[in-house]
Structures are given as structure tokens and as C-alpha cells.
Design an enzyme around this catalytic site. Sequence first.
Site: not given
Length: 245
Positions: A64, A146, A160, A164
Site C-alpha cells: 500500500d 495526467s 486530484y 498531478k
Amino acid sequence: MDRWVGKVAIVTGASSGIGAATVKALANAGMITIGLARRVERVDELKKELPAEAASRVHGFHCDVTKEEDILAAFAHVEKVFGGVDVLINNAGIAKGKIGVLQADNTATLRQVVDTNLMGLALCSREAFQSMKRRSVDGHIVHINSILGHNVPENNLNIYAATKYGVTALTETMRHELRLAGTKIKVTSISPGLVRTEIISDPSSVVGWPILEPEDISDAILYALGTPPRVQIHELTIKPVGERV
């Protein structure tokens, strides 16, 4: 890819999507491939989709990436069993929709995204670099970024895009650190548009949208890895034809 045959690759987030496609692509290309994942049993299942010879090069290990102890244990295992890592694919990433940055009681969600997408990537890169440096290996670190690491449209993906953007900055930071350390280790950011993976919680929400397949990204990874030692693909943006962003 001839220079990487028999060398060791680590892929994070290897249980599905881009990670799973990359594990298969690297193993088919002749690399010993260690897939790190929380659902490590799914990495073992990938072997059934490969020729026997390639399947023998795939090894799953539970990790993890939000837990530093898991990362340290995984890289120590690779060092002990396989001698160290030559290529790292930082693919592990999550997105949490419908929870705004300014929404009340969202701390746990925001931390999970940051710890997975940014801190996990940084710590895995650190451990990979230390392994490469000890062995004087001209390795390669690849970040799955991304298009939202370069442009923020109106969306409900909270922190998010910020993580990125952080990957974009870390790619350049690492390039400078690797250069100043006198190494020839490469670092590459690959920034896809929408990809058909489990990060899309509701597949029906993207029906009819331009979309990439995970194999489109694993092909790009092989391209970046396959460049001559003098060539570093710093940033590679991949959009489906008709991309809206």
C-alpha cells in the site's frame, strides 16, 4: 527494449488498469517484473494471460503506497531476492469524486489522494534511486501523470489535479537532482487523457466519450524505456482523438 532484457522492473498499482497492462508488457519484453498492489492476488492472476515464459517473470508483492513501511519492505524484498530495481513505473493513483476541496469533514479523503498520488510516488522514487545509485545503474523512473497535471477544467475531483500538478513539478525536480548527482538515470512523466480503468467509478458516465485503453499507455511506457541512452522523454501527453479537455 533489448537493454532491459533480464533487468528488474517495479510497477506500483499493478492489480488493474494501466498497471496490469504494464506488468504484462514489461514481462513480455523480457523484464523481471514485480507488481506492487494492495490486491496482490490479482497480480498473480495476470500470469494466466501471459505465455509461460513471460509469466515466470511476474512476481506480486503486497504494498500500500500510502504506508512507508510497506514501500520499504517491498524495495528491501526486491533488493534481497532480485538484486535491486532498474526500472520503476509509478502508476498507483486514485481519484475521489463528488467531494469538494472546500466541503466539510473531507480531511481523510484529501489525505488519501495526496498520500497515494504524491507521497507514495516520491517515496517509491527515492527507494528506486537509492537502489540504482548503490549499483551504479543507469535506470529509468516513469511517473503516470495526467492531463489534469497541466490543465484544470471544471470538475469534481477535488485535490486530484493538485496532486498531478505536483507530479509534473516532481518530474522536473527529480531530473535536476539526478543530473546534479552525476547520474544518467532518466525520469519521464506520461500524461494520459481519459483511460478506461477502475478509476472511473461509474463506466456508464463516460459512454460515448473519447477514451484510451490501458494498453495505449503501456505502449508509451515501452517507447520511453526503449529510447537510446542519450534520449530522455521528459513529458509525453497522450489524448484520445476528440479529447474534451
